[in-house]
Each structure stands twice: as C-alpha cells, then as structure tokens.
Design an enzyme around this catalytic site. Structure first.
Site, PDB file in Angstrom:
ATOM      1  N   ARG A 198      32.563  35.117  37.195  1.00 44.62           N
ATOM      2  CA  ARG A 198      33.662  34.486  36.246  1.00 44.62           C
ATOM      3  C   ARG A 198      34.620  35.453  35.805  1.00 44.62           C
ATOM      4  O   ARG A 198      35.926  34.998  35.629  1.00 44.62           O
ATOM      5  CB  ARG A 198      32.865  33.689  34.910  1.00 44.62           C
ATOM      6  CG  ARG A 198      32.496  34.561  33.814  1.00 44.62           C
ATOM      7  CD  ARG A 198      31.365  33.895  33.200  1.00 44.62           C
ATOM      8  NE  ARG A 198      30.217  33.444  34.096  1.00 44.62           N
ATOM      9  CZ  ARG A 198      29.422  32.546  33.939  1.00 44.62           C
ATOM     10  NH1 ARG A 198      29.761  31.386  32.939  1.00 44.62           N
ATOM     11  NH2 ARG A 198      28.601  32.003  34.781  1.00 44.62           N
ATOM     12  N   THR A 199      34.321  36.626  35.525  1.00 50.37           N
ATOM     13  CA  THR A 199      35.505  37.691  34.941  1.00 50.37           C
ATOM     14  C   THR A 199      36.386  37.686  35.922  1.00 50.37           C
ATOM     15  O   THR A 199      37.755  37.773  35.984  1.00 50.37           O
ATOM     16  CB  THR A 199      34.912  38.864  34.497  1.00 50.37           C
ATOM     17  OG1 THR A 199      33.907  38.363  33.583  1.00 50.37           O
ATOM     18  CG2 THR A 199      35.975  39.586  33.911  1.00 50.37           C
ATOM     19  N   LYS A 206      30.627  54.423  50.694  1.00 50.93           N
ATOM     20  CA  LYS A 206      30.647  55.621  51.592  1.00 50.93           C
ATOM     21  C   LYS A 206      30.805  57.138  50.555  1.00 50.93           C
ATOM     22  O   LYS A 206      30.693  58.121  51.298  1.00 50.93           O
ATOM     23  CB  LYS A 206      31.962  55.761  52.351  1.00 50.93           C
ATOM     24  CG  LYS A 206      31.863  54.579  53.345  1.00 50.93           C
ATOM     25  CD  LYS A 206      33.525  54.541  54.131  1.00 50.93           C
ATOM     26  CE  LYS A 206      33.680  53.222  54.951  1.00 50.93           C
ATOM     27  NZ  LYS A 206      34.928  53.151  55.335  1.00 50.93           N
ATOM     28  N   ARG A 262      36.050  46.397  36.243  1.00 49.01           N
ATOM     29  CA  ARG A 262      34.694  46.599  35.671  1.00 49.01           C
ATOM     30  C   ARG A 262      33.738  47.750  36.267  1.00 49.01           C
ATOM     31  O   ARG A 262      33.903  47.964  37.359  1.00 49.01           O
ATOM     32  CB  ARG A 262      34.073  45.139  36.051  1.00 49.01           C
ATOM     33  CG  ARG A 262      32.596  45.189  35.893  1.00 49.01           C
ATOM     34  CD  ARG A 262      31.953  44.027  35.758  1.00 49.01           C
ATOM     35  NE  ARG A 262      32.409  43.134  34.712  1.00 49.01           N
ATOM     36  CZ  ARG A 262      31.811  42.112  34.254  1.00 49.01           C
ATOM     37  NH1 ARG A 262      30.818  41.547  35.258  1.00 49.01           N
ATOM     38  NH2 ARG A 262      32.203  41.331  33.213  1.00 49.01           N
ATOM     39  N   HIS A 299      33.783  44.749  26.199  1.00 49.28           N
ATOM     40  CA  HIS A 299      34.397  43.760  27.295  1.00 49.28           C
ATOM     41  C   HIS A 299      35.367  43.011  26.204  1.00 49.28           C
ATOM     42  O   HIS A 299      35.304  41.738  25.920  1.00 49.28           O
ATOM     43  CB  HIS A 299      33.281  42.900  27.579  1.00 49.28           C
ATOM     44  CG  HIS A 299      33.645  41.928  28.601  1.00 49.28           C
ATOM     45  ND1 HIS A 299      34.922  41.886  29.266  1.00 49.28           N
ATOM     46  CD2 HIS A 299      32.824  41.246  29.501  1.00 49.28           C
ATOM     47  CE1 HIS A 299      34.834  40.918  30.178  1.00 49.28           C
ATOM     48  NE2 HIS A 299      33.725  40.572  30.385  1.00 49.28           N
TER      49      HIS A 299
END
Lengths: 196, 309
Positions: free
Chosen positions: B54-55, B82, B104, B132
């Site tokens: 959702r974010t 990597k 995030r 957040h």
C-alpha cells in the site's frame, strides 16, 4: 468616481462603479447566452469567487431563478509553480457537470493572461464545456498571451510600473479599485487583489 | 520543509497546510481526470528495501496523479541484491538527475543518511522501528475528517508498540494536534524506557485494554509484526487475540461512532477481528484513500515549488 490623495494612488472604481459594472456584465452575459439556461459562472480563486456570486445574484434578480455558480483554483496549473514556494490550493467546486454548458470564467483583474491560460487548462480537466467566456472587472492590458475578455467592467490603461489594487467587501471589507505607482524595485504584481 | 524524515520535520502550520492541500487532492480523486500538472517534468524514485504494497503503490499513484514520472526500485532484483551499499545505490540513482526520493528501509535512520549523502529531497516511507511520518499524517488527516479538530480528543493506540514506527510517528503528531494519547500493549511489547519517554511526549501507558476502550474517542490498532520478532513476545496468537485484540465483544465497550483505525496489512483474528475491521465505524479503507491524498500533498509541497531556503 472619487479621487484619493496622490500617495494612496487614484481610486478608479468606487463601490457604486463596481456595482454598476457588474450589473452591466450580468446583462451582457444574459444577452449573449440568450437567458440563463445551461450557464455556469466559475469564479477564479480568490477574488473572482465573490464577483461570480454577485453576478449570479444579479442574473437571478433578472431571470427569477438561480444560476449555477462555482469556484476554480488554478494553483496547480500555474506556469511559474517551479519558481515560487508552493501555496496550498484553494477550493475548486463545480456545480454539476460542465459538459456542454456555457462556462463564464470570472476574475478580478486581467493582466498577462497567464491566470486565464491556467484556468482553461484546469477547466479541460473538469470536462468539456460548449463555450467558455471570460468576464473581468478590470482589464489593465499588458497581455503576454493571446487571450481577451468577453465582458469587461473597466478598461484601465496602465503602465507596467503601476499596480491595480482591488478590494472587495467579502475579502477586504470594502469595494474599491485603486491605481497605484509602485516604488522602484517592487514587483508590480505582488499586490492585493491582483492575481497575475 | 526540505525533507520529510520524521514528524519533527513538520511544524503545526505545515501540518495544517498539508491537510488543507490533501482535502483538495481528495476532491481530485473523485474526478474523471485524476491528474494535476503540478509535478510535470519531475522524476521521483520509490526506493523500497522492504516489502510494501500500500505505501509504495500509494506513493506511486500520488506521484503519477501530480504528473511526475515515478520509478519503483526494490532491493530484490536490483544492485543491492548483488551487494551494493546503500550509499552507492543512493548516489547512483540521484546522479540520474531525479528530483525526489521516497525510501523505505529496514534500518532506522537510513533515509536521513541518504538525505545527508545526496542532498535530494527525501521522504521517509518507513525506516526500521523509527518513524513512518506519512502514515501518521494520513491517520491524523482521516481522523480529522471524521472527528473535526483533534484538540482534546482521546486516541488509544493498541498493540505491538515495540516494533511500530507508525506508533512513534503518531504519538508526536497527535500531541502536536492537541490529542490525548494512551498506548496499550502487553508488557513484552511495551517499549523499554517508555516511562521517561511518555513523560516527554505526553502520552499515557496502560496494560488494560478493556479499561481504556470506553474512554477513547478513536482506537488505532497496530499490526503484530511477527517478521520483526526474534523471540516469544506472547504465549500464543489465541491468547494475544483474547487479551489485546479488538474482538467482536470489545466493540460493545466503545462509545457509539468511535472510529477504528489500522495501518494495514491486518492480521484478521489476531489484533483485529473481522467484525471490527468491517464495522461501520472502521476508517481502514478511508485511511487508504486518505493516504493517496496526503502523499500528493506532501510530494507537492516538497517538490513542486522552489526549494525553501
């Protein structure tokens, strides 16, 4: 029409002049539109909105029934958005669909034409009117885009160095249009009552 | 506001500006043409080092509705898998000439570090157990639409506080807006050192959900973050649900009309019962639509105009 002292600039429209100009514009709109059917008046934020409401009231007084009136904010559509700190947008509220209607954009002062260009962009995101017309209380010239008003309260020839200070009872407590000289170095468009 | 890394970055005045802008953005969502040209020509990268539905999609939709070019990068399938460092990834993407980064990251403080390295406006979309901020803004915005002013309102935040960045941003923002907050959790999920912290940020703590619910004007349930739990924080899911879940029977303890919030994704049957999640007073889906409006407002104020000095 009254004249003010030189330091305050010159009053070019007083409350009575503004009222008479709006009465004339309301009759012109009705004449062009052949009545008030399918007519929407959209005031440009901020001072275009009370002007649109006043025009709607005058049209209603003539026609005997209310005319649709709304407000349009063009903050997000300005072409100088990147070069200024962001402003919080005002309310856009459109009474129903504008598709196929005659939309009259109402603004206080017409200057460069950039606000109207932005308003036309904003309008095209809201629908497809049959006709868009433009009513302004004051046209001060100095257009930068090929845009003209259909209904003008007062054509006011100005120098670029002058500024038009427009006050309305709803937003400023009094009705008045004043022409002022701008001190050297000040931007002529950073003023009360002028959106461009 | 140059970055949005924490609720500390936004003043009350800026919060009000974001909310009034979000209200206009909310109206745009109802239009047939859901586009505004404010970020035309700007490029935003969503850099997601943790899973998110959702974010990330909310930021993507918000950016696109403002006409920005939005690119999503996730850690899986990118150079970070990597072995590339966060610093190299951040410097690489910003060297492409982008205008903003939404990040995030599982490590608390990572977005702040990226902002310091790159100088590009950064929005924290959740960092570890830190903050957040856009979630807190959308929660408060959704609550404001429902309750009006939050001044003096009592909000209960319930659940896995230890692992919750949503809670950390929310207590700051709700305090800024004048709300009274009580946080409720089992002792094992109450953050350590919460005593002095609650005194500083002005919230109350409780272990007794049934005592708090009748007093609350809004209830915010938090997800039990099993993925962040290394040990046993409670004996069983069943016991947690009985003691701290918003069960069907607990709904009767609430004052009529009390809004129920959850940042999602929900563990139905654990912290929230299906009856509570789908209740008439549940704001959970409204939080999602508010999320797009609030993120549009944040992107607009951060990226549309000339950078503030």
């Amino acid at each position: 029409m009254t004249m003010a002292s030189a330091s305050d600039g010159r009053v070019v429209l007083d409350a009575g002049d503004i009222s008479r100009a709006l009465t004339r514009i309301s009759h012109e709109i009705l004449e062009h539109n052949k009545g008030a059917s399918d007519l929407i008046l959209l005031g440009l934020q901020t001072r275009g909105v009370p002007l649109a409401k006043r025009l709607a009231a005058k049209i209603e007084a003539v026609e005997g029934h209310p005319v649709a009136v709304g407000s349009l904010d063009i903050t997000m559509y300005r072409d100088d958005i990147k070069s200024q700190p962001t402003r919080a947008p005002h309310k856009t509220s459109v009474p129903g669909s504008i598709d196929g209607k005659t939309v009259v954009l109402v603004d206080d002062v017409l200057f460069s034409g950039r606000t109207i260009r932005a308003a036309l962009d904003a309008l095209s995101d809201l629908g497809r009117p049959a006709v868009v017309r433009l009513a302004v209380l004051v046209d001060r010239g100095h257009r930068e885009l090929p845009i003209r008003a259909d209904h003008v309260g007062k054509n006011l020839p100005t120098a670029r160095s002058e500024r038009v200070r427009l006050k309305l009872i709803e937003t400023d407590g009094e009705d008045e249009v004043r022409l002022e000289s701008v001190p050297t170095g000040a931007a002529p468009h950073e003023t009360v009552g002028e959106t461009e | 506001m140059k970055n949005l890394l924490s609720i500390d970055d936004v003043s009350l005045q800026e919060v009000e500006r974001i909310f009034s802008t979000a209200a206009e953005m909310h109206d745009v969502q109802a239009r047939e043409v859901k586009k505004l040209p404010a970020l035309r020509g700007r490029t935003v990268i969503n850099l997601f080092f943790e899973d998110s539905t959702r974010t990330r999609s909310s930021f993507e939709i918000a950016g696109k509705w403002l006409s920005a070019d939005v690119i999503n990068l996730s850690a899986k399938g990118s150079s970070t898998s990597k072995g590339e460092s966060l610093r190299d990834t951040a410097l690489t993407v910003t060297s492409m000439g982008i205008d903003g980064l939404v990040i995030r990251h599982p490590a608390s403080g990572a977005p702040a570090q990226v902002a310091a390295w790159t100088g590009v406006p950064v929005i924290n979309a959740g960092d570890g157990t830190h903050e957040h901020p856009t979630q807190a803004l959308l929660d408060a915005y959704a609550l404001t639409r429902k309750l009006g002013s939050l001044e003096g309102k009592h909000v209960a935040i319930v659940g896995d506080l230890t692992h919750s960045r949503v809670f950390r941003s929310n207590i700051k923002l709700l305090a800024k807006l004048g709300a009274r907050v009580t946080v409720v959790a089992p002792p094992t999920l109450m953050p350590s050192g919460v005593g002095p912290w609650s005194a500083h940020d002005g919230f109350a703590t409780s272990y007794d959900l049934d005592a708090v619910l009748p007093e609350a004007d809004a209830v915010m349930m938090l997800r039990v973050q099993k993925e962040r739990m290394s040990g046993g924080y409670f004996p069983s899911a069943r016991e947690y649900a009985v003691t701290y879940g918003l069960t069907r029977s607990r709904l009767d303890l609430l004052k009529p009309g009390t809004p129920i919030l959850h940042p999602g994704p929900m563990n139905r049957g654990l912290e929230i019962s299906p009856e509570a999640a789908d209740a008439a007073d549940s704001l959970i889906l409204e939080q999602v639509s508010a999320g797009v409006a609030v993120r549009m407002a944040v992107l607009y104020h951060l990226l549309a105009g000339e950078a503030e000095a």
